[in-house]
Design a protein around this motif. Structure first.
Motif, PDB file in Angstrom:
ATOM      1  N   LEU A 166      25.311  38.612  44.994  1.00 48.82           N
ATOM      2  CA  LEU A 166      25.443  38.420  46.446  1.00 48.82           C
ATOM      3  C   LEU A 166      26.170  39.610  47.086  1.00 48.82           C
ATOM      4  N   LYS A 167      25.580  40.128  48.155  1.00 46.99           N
ATOM      5  CA  LYS A 167      26.173  41.302  48.801  1.00 46.99           C
ATOM      6  C   LYS A 167      27.536  40.969  49.413  1.00 46.99           C
ATOM      7  N   ARG A 168      27.784  39.714  49.709  1.00 45.09           N
ATOM      8  CA  ARG A 168      29.020  39.316  50.367  1.00 45.09           C
ATOM      9  C   ARG A 168      30.203  39.178  49.401  1.00 45.09           C
ATOM     10  N   THR A 169      29.925  39.202  48.089  1.00 48.75           N
ATOM     11  CA  THR A 169      30.974  38.795  47.137  1.00 48.75           C
ATOM     12  C   THR A 169      32.249  39.633  47.231  1.00 48.75           C
ATOM     13  N   HIS A 170      32.085  40.962  47.359  1.00 44.06           N
ATOM     14  CA  HIS A 170      33.306  41.774  47.403  1.00 44.06           C
ATOM     15  C   HIS A 170      34.186  41.358  48.589  1.00 44.06           C
ATOM     16  N   ASN A 171      33.559  41.128  49.732  1.00 45.74           N
ATOM     17  CA  ASN A 171      34.318  40.693  50.913  1.00 45.74           C
ATOM     18  C   ASN A 171      34.979  39.347  50.684  1.00 45.74           C
ATOM     19  N   ASP A 172      34.242  38.440  50.055  1.00 52.31           N
ATOM     20  CA  ASP A 172      34.812  37.112  49.776  1.00 52.31           C
ATOM     21  C   ASP A 172      36.068  37.237  48.924  1.00 52.31           C
ATOM     22  N   LEU A 173      35.983  38.083  47.888  1.00 51.38           N
ATOM     23  CA  LEU A 173      37.156  38.263  47.014  1.00 51.38           C
ATOM     24  C   LEU A 173      38.318  38.834  47.824  1.00 51.38           C
ATOM     25  N   HIS A 174      37.974  39.820  48.648  1.00 51.15           N
ATOM     26  CA  HIS A 174      39.002  40.458  49.470  1.00 51.15           C
ATOM     27  C   HIS A 174      39.644  39.422  50.422  1.00 51.15           C
ATOM     28  N   ASN A 175      38.789  38.611  51.059  1.00 54.96           N
ATOM     29  CA  ASN A 175      39.308  37.634  52.034  1.00 54.96           C
ATOM     30  C   ASN A 175      40.161  36.546  51.397  1.00 54.96           C
ATOM     31  N   LEU A 176      39.953  36.325  50.106  1.00 54.02           N
ATOM     32  CA  LEU A 176      40.748  35.279  49.439  1.00 54.02           C
ATOM     33  C   LEU A 176      42.021  35.832  48.805  1.00 54.02           C
ATOM     34  N   SER A 177      42.176  37.157  48.842  1.00 48.64           N
ATOM     35  CA  SER A 177      43.285  37.737  48.086  1.00 48.64           C
ATOM     36  C   SER A 177      44.656  37.285  48.631  1.00 48.64           C
ATOM     37  N   ASP A 178      44.685  36.732  49.859  1.00 48.56           N
ATOM     38  CA  ASP A 178      45.956  36.191  50.364  1.00 48.56           C
ATOM     39  C   ASP A 178      46.440  35.009  49.517  1.00 48.56           C
ATOM     40  N   LEU A 179      45.520  34.388  48.776  1.00 48.89           N
ATOM     41  CA  LEU A 179      45.922  33.240  47.944  1.00 48.89           C
ATOM     42  C   LEU A 179      46.448  33.682  46.576  1.00 48.89           C
ATOM     43  N   ASN A 180      46.363  34.995  46.320  1.00 49.81           N
ATOM     44  CA  ASN A 180      46.744  35.465  44.985  1.00 49.81           C
ATOM     45  C   ASN A 180      48.254  35.708  44.906  1.00 49.81           C
ATOM     46  N   SER A 181      48.841  35.351  43.772  1.00 52.78           N
ATOM     47  CA  SER A 181      50.259  35.675  43.588  1.00 52.78           C
ATOM     48  C   SER A 181      50.516  35.950  42.122  1.00 52.78           C
ATOM     49  N   LYS A 182      51.632  36.618  41.867  1.00 49.83           N
ATOM     50  CA  LYS A 182      51.986  36.951  40.481  1.00 49.83           C
ATOM     51  C   LYS A 182      52.188  35.654  39.683  1.00 49.83           C
TER      52      LYS A 182
END
Ligand SMILES: Cc1cc2nc3c(=O)[nH]c(=O)nc-3n(C[C@H](O)[C@H](O)[C@H](O)COP(=O)(O)OP(=O)(O)OC[C@H]3O[C@@H](n4cnc5c(N)ncnc54)[C@H](O)[C@@H]3O)c2cc1C
Length: 303
Positions: free
Chosen positions: A156-172
């Motif tokens: 899916l062409k959108r996948t990189h953006n999706d990952l980027h948009n969800l990165s606010d949920l990422n934490s150590k």
């Protein structure tokens, strides 16, 4: 040619015949059979993710029954001590009938897994489900931050953006746990890459992004090129072995699977089981016509 022809006529063959082609790729019709197979994989050094077969439903009663089945599967698998988590398809819970009902069902399944400190992954279905599935992840993750993950499709062409948009949920403390796979559905070229090389390139870019962001990728592929590309990225970013895992489908490329396990990489096998094995298997065989040839050879050898 012959393989493709066989794969295409499979859906019209009697179930008993297709079973001969398929029995190595599903872990049985019942949870008890799936548990036996999952425990065997555990003793061979692999984790599992158990999936109840079945996708499209047409009523909310079916969604409710599916939720009950998952709750039972979790209870039985935990009681048996399986080292593995769970995968589910949101349409199985009514996502395209009533997203709120699906949310409530899936939330309950995740709550059950969380009560055992375990984890549920939302499989990614075709593109009408993508936004809805991301919404599910966001909502459920608020309540169960450690117990839910999602899948992204490299085609899916959108996948990189999706990952980027969800990165606010990422934490150590709680890295995002996303499975990345090529994608199995027939999407239009407007939204999806179609060529093998292009899909692989984006797959590895997605894995690289997840390593850069210190997310936890689950690399779901049987493709040696993608596996080797991932291993190069692991070296480049000095990623420790507890910060990623490989995933493969039950019965597929066991030699590649074993070589990764022998080298000390985490491996999780997707263990599908259930009465709806027929649809799952005909789809898998159509997806990879080469497999039909391999299975035919096996059948001839047995007879
Ligand atoms: C654990 C897991 C979970 C998945 N979850 C999803 C999901 O949630 N959503 C989704 O859209 N897709 C999912 N998929 C399917 C995925 O998107 C691909 O369609 C599938 O894995 C085939 O792509 P590949 O990366 O294995 O490479 P391919 O390019 O298809 O295959 C490379 C080589 O691997 C071998 N191979 C690949 N597939 C098979 C097979 N089925 N049988 C036998 N040999 C095979 C063959 O030797 C082939 O030449 C999942 C796959 C895995 C492994």
């Amino acid at each position: 040619m012959i393989n493709t022809l066989i794969s295409n006529i499979l859906p019209f063959m009697p179930e008993k015949l297709v079973w001969l082609f398929s029995k190595d790729y599903i872990a049985g019709e019942t949870i008890e059979q799936a548990i036996v197979n999952a425990l065997q994989l555990n003793s061979d050094g692999m984790m599992t993710t158990i999936d109840v077969l079945g996708e499209c439903i047409s009523t909310l009663e079916e969604a409710d029954a599916n939720k009950k089945e998952y709750l039972e599967v979790i209870a039985k698998s935990e009681a048996a001590g399986v080292n593995g988590n769970y995968s589910l398809k949101p349409t199985f819970f009514g996502l395209l009938i009533d997203p709120e009902v699906a949310y409530n069902h899936i939330r309950e399944v995740v709550a059950k897994a969380a009560s055992y400190r375990n984890f549920v992954r939302i499989d990614m279905e075709d593109s009408p489900c993508t936004d809805l599935s991301i919404d599910l992840l966001r909502r459920i993750k608020e309540e169960f931050p450690e117990n839910i993950g999602l899948v992204f499709q490299a085609y899916l062409k959108r996948t990189h953006n999706d990952l980027h948009n969800l990165s606010d949920l990422n934490s150590k403390e709680i890295p995002l746990n996303f499975r990345i796979c090529k994608g199995i559905y027939n999407e239009s070229p407007e939204i999806a890459y179609k060529q093998y090389e292009n899909i692989n390139k984006h797959f590895l870019e997605d894995v690289e992004y997840m390593f850069q962001q210190k997310m936890y990728p689950a690399i779901a592929t049987h493709d040696k090129n993608v596996v080797n590309g991932t291993l190069e990225l692991v070296k480049k970013y000095k990623v420790s072995k507890n910060m990623y895992e490989f995933q493969m489908l039950y019965g597929v490329t066991p030699a590649l699977r074993k070589s990764l396990v022998d080298d000390g990489h985490r491996m999780r096998v997707y263990v599908p089981f259930g009465k709806q094995w027929f649809g799952y298997c005909t789809r898998r065989l159509k997806e990879n016509p080469k497999m039909a040839g391999v299975i035919i050879k096996a059948i001839f050898k047995k007879s």
